[in-house]
Design a protein around this motif. Structure first.
Motif: not given
Ligand code: SAM
Length: 220
Positions: A13, A25, A32, A51, A54, A56, A74-77, A100-101, A118-119
């Motif tokens: 996102m 959120t 949380f 996580e 994650p 935000p 680790l997040d793709l955004s 990362g993916d 989560r989510a």
């Protein structure tokens, strides 16, 4: 069930959508905190925690505040990696947020004691690969927890979920619309989730349903 959406690429996102999601959120901060308290029971001081996706970083921050663990998110955004880093600094906790993916985790095998996601799991284009990657990077005896929406949530469960979060009327209406369309389409039922987990390196897990979602507890 093999990975179910091979034709689609994962998309983090970004930009305004990420900022909107973070504002929405932020209303869920009590949830949380409650989740972090439950997870803390499984995390010893000095544990290495991952996580996956994650966003935000709200949950990650609460987990680190409670446990003092060494957490990587680790997040793709790119937007979320930046935003989560800022949020952690503002909260006075040290967390590494990386790009990362979930289906290609950039960590050596047996790196983590606990993984949480989560989510986000329903969004993964390669969910089986993501599960197998979690298995690979977990230490023997380590646990993973996946929390997400269940596809067969009732209208009442959605009402309770949204009205309990302190959102205004317009934001609540938009949130419900998103749940009933995009999110519901991608969400798992207990059966489809169990089928997927059975094909993964975990072979099986403990699926716990609540009115709006599920928790999938996995052990290596
Ligand atoms: C709905 S947000 C959830 C964020 C956060 N976990 C929470 O509970 O609020 C979904 C997140 O998944 C991330 N995402 C989607 N596909 C991903 C992938 N393949 N690998 C890593 N992150 C991914 C998005 O960028 C976004 O941060």
């Amino acid at each position: 069930m093999a990975d179910r959406r091979p034709a689609r690429n994962d998309a983090g996102m970004e930009g305004l959508i990420a900022s909107w999601y973070a504002r929405q959120t932020a209303h869920d901060i009590d949830e949380f905190k409650r989740t972090a308290h439950r997870i803390a029971a499984y995390i010893s001081a000095g544990a290495r925690v991952l996580e996956v996706a994650p966003g935000p970083g709200y949950l990650a921050i609460e987990i680190v505040k409670l446990t003092g663990c060494r957490l990587v998110g680790l997040d793709l955004s790119r937007t979320f990696v930046r935003m989560a880093g800022k949020n952690a600094r503002r909260a006075g906790v040290r967390i590494d947020f990386e790009l990362g993916d979930a289906a290609d985790l950039p960590f050596p095998a047996e790196s983590f004691d606990f993984i949480v996601c989560r989510a986000a799991f329903k969004n993964f284009a390669r969910p089986l690969k993501a599960l197998d990657e979690m298995h690979r990077v977990l230490k023997a005896g380590g646990m993973a927890l996946i929390i997400d929406l269940r596809q067969d949530f009732s209208p009442q469960a959605l009402n309770d979920h949204v009205s309990g979060s302190g959102r205004g009327a317009i934001s609540a209406a938009i949130t419900k619309l998103i749940f009933n369309t995009m999110l519901k389409r991608r969400a798992y039922t207990r059966d489809s989730l169990a089928e997927l987990v059975a094909q993964s390196q975990f072979k099986g897990g403990d699926i716990r349903l609540d009115p709006i979602g599920f928790e999938l507890w996995l052990r290596k």
